[in-house]
Design a protein around this motif. Structure first.
Motif: not given
Length: 334
Positions: A116-124
């Motif tokens: 989840r953190k990696e997905a959020l990072r990429r989207l940001l």
């Protein structure tokens, strides 16, 4: 001189014996007390699980998601909190998580937290870190914290009505209560549950991940915590309660634990928050498949491994209302 009367904690001398002689019924009452008092002590509710034979504390462990609260509305609320804070819709984050999982296929196992953190990072990064002071967190860590806090807050709001009375009854009778989950639910920050749950283990914990349920590793981690709190190590003195046939019933029975399959009405169907391909494997013995092959699967990367076979639970319930009586009646009979 004087006659001496035997007594478990010493003897009664002449003065006490004279008093008994003057009251002829006293000797009978005294002897009755010698016989009855130990039984009264042993059968007091707070000592029932230990008993007079030196047995350890009875353990009752619970799965969390869809056992103590419904997971779909809980995760929906957590996703909504992230959207309100950042503009990132839940469906968008979920799609990105699936992409991250596909790209990492064949590599090191990835915890759901990392996923989840990696997905959020990429989207940001993709949106250039748009900033609006006071409304948009600047990092994936911030957003994940928002998500996790809302997950546990909503879990508190949606705890099933039979849960707290069940836990209170078990605790009153001396049971040691624990939680074994593949997900990120945390009973220690859920006010209605924190007073009762004395230990918990998550598949995300260091030293446990990637060995989620149905792996025996996560259960062994729970057993070590329970032993430190008074469990004897005897599997027949442990009941595990959960909604998944593979992760809860088959896995626990493989270790000799007693099992309760909780089949709450209305929970069949696919999990909209799964990041894994759907499977046709039924979750509940003979019932319509629900979710995929892992429980708590909104918080799962599938690292638990399979189980060799399906079995039957010791008990199957539709609610937790009758669980305390069932557990302690069974222990008394034995």
């Amino acid at each position: 001189g004087g006659h001496v009367v035997p007594w478990p904690w010493g003897t009664l001398g002449a003065r006490e014996d004279l008093a008994m002689t003057q009251h002829p019924h006293s000797r009978a009452l005294l002897l009755l007390g010698v016989l009855v008092l130990p039984c009264v002590v042993c059968w007091s509710p707070s000592r029932l699980s230990a008993g007079c034979e030196g047995r350890g504390r009875l353990v009752v462990s619970f799965d969390l998601d869809d056992t103590l609260w419904p997971i779909v509305p809980v995760v929906s609320a957590a996703n909504k909190a992230v959207e309100e804070a950042s503009g990132l819709r839940g469906a968008l984050v979920q799609d990105e998580m699936k992409l991250v999982r596909r790209e990492s296929h064949g590599g090191d196992p990835m915890s759901y937290t990392h996923l989840r953190k990696e997905a959020l990072r990429r989207l940001l990064v993709a949106q250039g870190h748009p900033s609006s002071p006071g409304t948009i967190p600047h990092t994936a860590e911030d957003l994940f914290t928002t998500w996790l806090e809302e997950r546990n807050s909503e879990s508190e709001k949606l705890v099933y009505s039979d849960v707290v009375p069940c836990l209170a009854s078990l605790a009153d009778q001396g049971a040691l209560i624990g939680a074994i989950t593949n997900g990120r639910g945390d009973c220690s920050v859920i006010p209605s549950l924190a007073p009762f749950v004395q230990f918990q283990v998550s598949g995300e914990d260091p030293g446990v991940f990637p060995h989620r349920k149905p792996s025996p590793v996560i259960f062994h981690a729970a057993m070590e915590k329970a032993k430190a709190l008074g469990w004897s190590g005897e599997p027949s003195e442990w009941w595990h309660v959960g909604d998944c046939m593979d992760n809860d019933v088959t896995a626990a029975q493989a270790l000799g634990l007693r099992t309760v399959l909780l089949s709450r009405p209305g929970l069949d169907g696919e999990n909209p928050f799964s990041t894994k391909p759907a499977t046709a494997a039924p979750r509940r013995g003979g019932e319509i498949p629900r979710r995929d092959d892992d429980h708590d699967d909104d918080d799962d990367d599938g690292g638990g491994g399979g189980v060799a076979h399906r079995t039957r639970p010791d008990v199957r319930l539709l609610s937790l209302e009758s669980l305390p009586g069932l557990v302690f009646d069974t222990q008394r009979i034995e």
